[in-house]
Design an enzyme around this catalytic site. Structure first.
Site, short mmCIF file in Angstrom:
data_model
loop_
_atom_site.label_atom_id
_atom_site.label_comp_id
_atom_site.label_asym_id
_atom_site.label_seq_id
_atom_site.Cartn_x
_atom_site.Cartn_y
_atom_site.Cartn_z
N MET A 1 -3.88 12.89 0.58
CA MET A 1 -3.43 11.63 1.16
C MET A 1 -2.71 10.80 0.10
O MET A 1 -3.13 10.78 -1.06
CB MET A 1 -4.62 10.83 1.67
N CYS A 2 -1.65 10.14 0.47
CA CYS A 2 -0.89 9.27 -0.45
C CYS A 2 -0.03 8.31 0.37
O CYS A 2 0.16 8.51 1.57
CB CYS A 2 0.03 10.09 -1.36
N ASP A 3 0.52 7.33 -0.31
CA ASP A 3 1.49 6.41 0.30
C ASP A 3 2.56 6.08 -0.72
O ASP A 3 2.25 5.72 -1.86
CB ASP A 3 0.80 5.13 0.77
N GLU A 88 4.30 13.39 -1.04
CA GLU A 88 3.26 13.26 -0.01
C GLU A 88 2.94 14.63 0.56
O GLU A 88 3.84 15.46 0.76
CB GLU A 88 3.76 12.38 1.15
N SER A 179 4.12 8.51 4.31
CA SER A 179 2.73 8.85 4.09
C SER A 179 2.55 10.30 4.51
O SER A 179 3.49 11.08 4.47
CB SER A 179 1.81 7.89 4.86
#
Length: 426
Positions: A1-3, A88, A179
């Site tokens: 998970m990342c943004d 991402e 994301s």
């Protein structure tokens, strides 16, 4: 998970493009900033990435990389020309394949080989088509995925979306947040075989508009919903400001999207806190105000940006307590683990978070003032300020860790949260 987020120069208070990222990974996985010097390489040499060797180029550019401890590549990075990239994880309809290049490897290779955002993107595309992507991406257990990249410099920004060896790229013209969900619907440019492959698989008919994200995305994967919610959250915060500056970007990265960080609703929070084994947590954050070789950065060097001080640096001026030499990775890991004690103490209720955040706000205002006074000054003057801010940050964290030693435990969240963290701590 990342943004990861991008703000074009005409929407910013500084008149500079901005790229920023929260990197969400295993909560026990150290991630630290490393400086990789520019290097000349012998003819026909190869470089070993996380899993495979690839052909080396004659010269690689200097890079500062936010590197998970066991991976060759990085989650966030920038090079001597100010090209900056965040990646991402996304889940697609294609198989994830045997070990090849990880998305983090592609990110580092793009930075080492690209003087501009467009050049870095071309390098990633060529490497992807030559070697493919694949391999376990998890610090513990197993996780397999494909990648999206947000690639930017002082002139332009691109979203590069991949599914196996296929890709689609979109040039950014407005505020853009990405994301863990595919979002390139109308590509600016496209893998030449992507459309035919989709037709062969029965995913697409020529009579319909070609939507890369919709056609190649695995719509069943649960990460899509969390990615959608987080991307909307960061975009909403960015668009709330008429001229976006550092405070707005930090607010985006620090947002819990209306939830308590001590619940199990963290899949929708840009500032992600783990609840159980297998959860992700924001383990590093970086903000770049893109200005070529004079780009100004703000980084945490620790997890959970809601309680992490953002420290300034430049490519040619940084504190060695924040950006480490490549041969100092053990020291870098120890520094990350030590700072992680702040997060663990907060979970135990041994830090008064209201007082901590009030003091942090005052401290960061001082950092902004100190950095702004030397932004146009010599490297020596900027270096001195970075070193001074590093000392202030260490003193701040040390003081709160010392307070935590004598404060009684009052565990945050419920029994399930504490049980999960006991397992993670063990």
């Amino acid at each position: 998970m990342c943004d990861t987020l991008f703000v074009p120069w005409h929407k910013t208070a500084s008149s500079r493009n901005i790229l920023a990222k929260n990197s969400d990974r295993d909560p026990n996985e150290p991630q630290y900033l490393l400086h990789i010097p520019a290097t000349d390489h012998p003819a026909e040499s190869r470089v070993h990435c996380t899993y495979i060797d690839v052909k080396q180029v004659p010269h690689t550019y200097s890079v500062i990389l936010s590197k998970p401890s066991w991976i060759w590549g990085g989650e966030i990075g920038t090079n001597e020309f100010g090209v900056t990239i965040g990646n991402e994880a996304v889940w697609t309809r294609l198989d994830y394949g045997e070990p090849a290049l990880l998305g983090m490897d592609l990110l580092r290779l793009g930075l080492e080989r690209g003087k501009t955002a467009a050049e870095a993107m071309d390098q990633i595309v060529n490497l992807l088509e030559t070697y493919g992507q694949g391999g376990n991406c998890a610090f513990t257990g197993e996780m397999f995925y494909h990648n999206v990249f947000l690639i930017a410099d002082q002139i332009e920004g691109w979203v590069l979306e991949t599914a196996g060896k296929f890709w689609a790229a979109e040039k950014i013209s407005d505020i853009r947040t990405i994301s863990n969900v595919m979002s390139v619907h109308k590509p600016t440019c496209l893998h030449p075989g992507a459309m035919e492959y989709a037709i062969e698989q029965g995913w697409y008919s020529r009579e319909d508009p070609f939507d890369f994200a919709d056609i190649f995305m695995d719509h069943r994967h649960t990460a899509n919903m969390g990615g959608t919610l987080r991307a909307r959250c960061t975009e909403r915060i960015l668009r709330s400001a008429s001229a976006i500056g550092l405070n707005t970007v930090k607010r985006s990265l620090r947002s819990h999207n209306g939830h308590s960080p001590f619940t199990s609703a963290n899949f929708s929070s840009p500032c992600m806190h783990a609840s159980f084994i297998g959860d992700s947590q924001t383990t590093a954050s970086l903000i770049a105000f893109l200005n070529g070789s004079h780009t100004m950065y703000w980084a945490t060097g620790m997890s959970t940006p809601c309680i992490a001080p953002f420290q300034p640096f430049w490519f040619d001026a940084y504190a060695e307590e924040l950006v480490f030499a490549y041969d100092q990775q053990e020291t870098a890991m120890d520094a990350w683990l030590r700072r992680e004690r702040i997060n663990r103490a907060a979970l135990q209720g041994k830090i008064d978070l209201l007082s901590y955040r009030a003091e942090l706000e005052v401290l960061e205002k001082q950092f902004v003032q100190q950095a702004s006074e030397v932004e146009q000054a010599s490297r020596h003057q900027r270096q001195a300020v970075c070193d001074a801010i590093a000392r202030q940050t260490s003193a701040f964290l040390d003081r709160w860790l010392k307070k935590a030693e004598t404060r009684p435990e009052k565990p945050m969240g419920g029994e399930a949260l504490q049980k999960g963290w006991n397992s993670l701590n063990n």
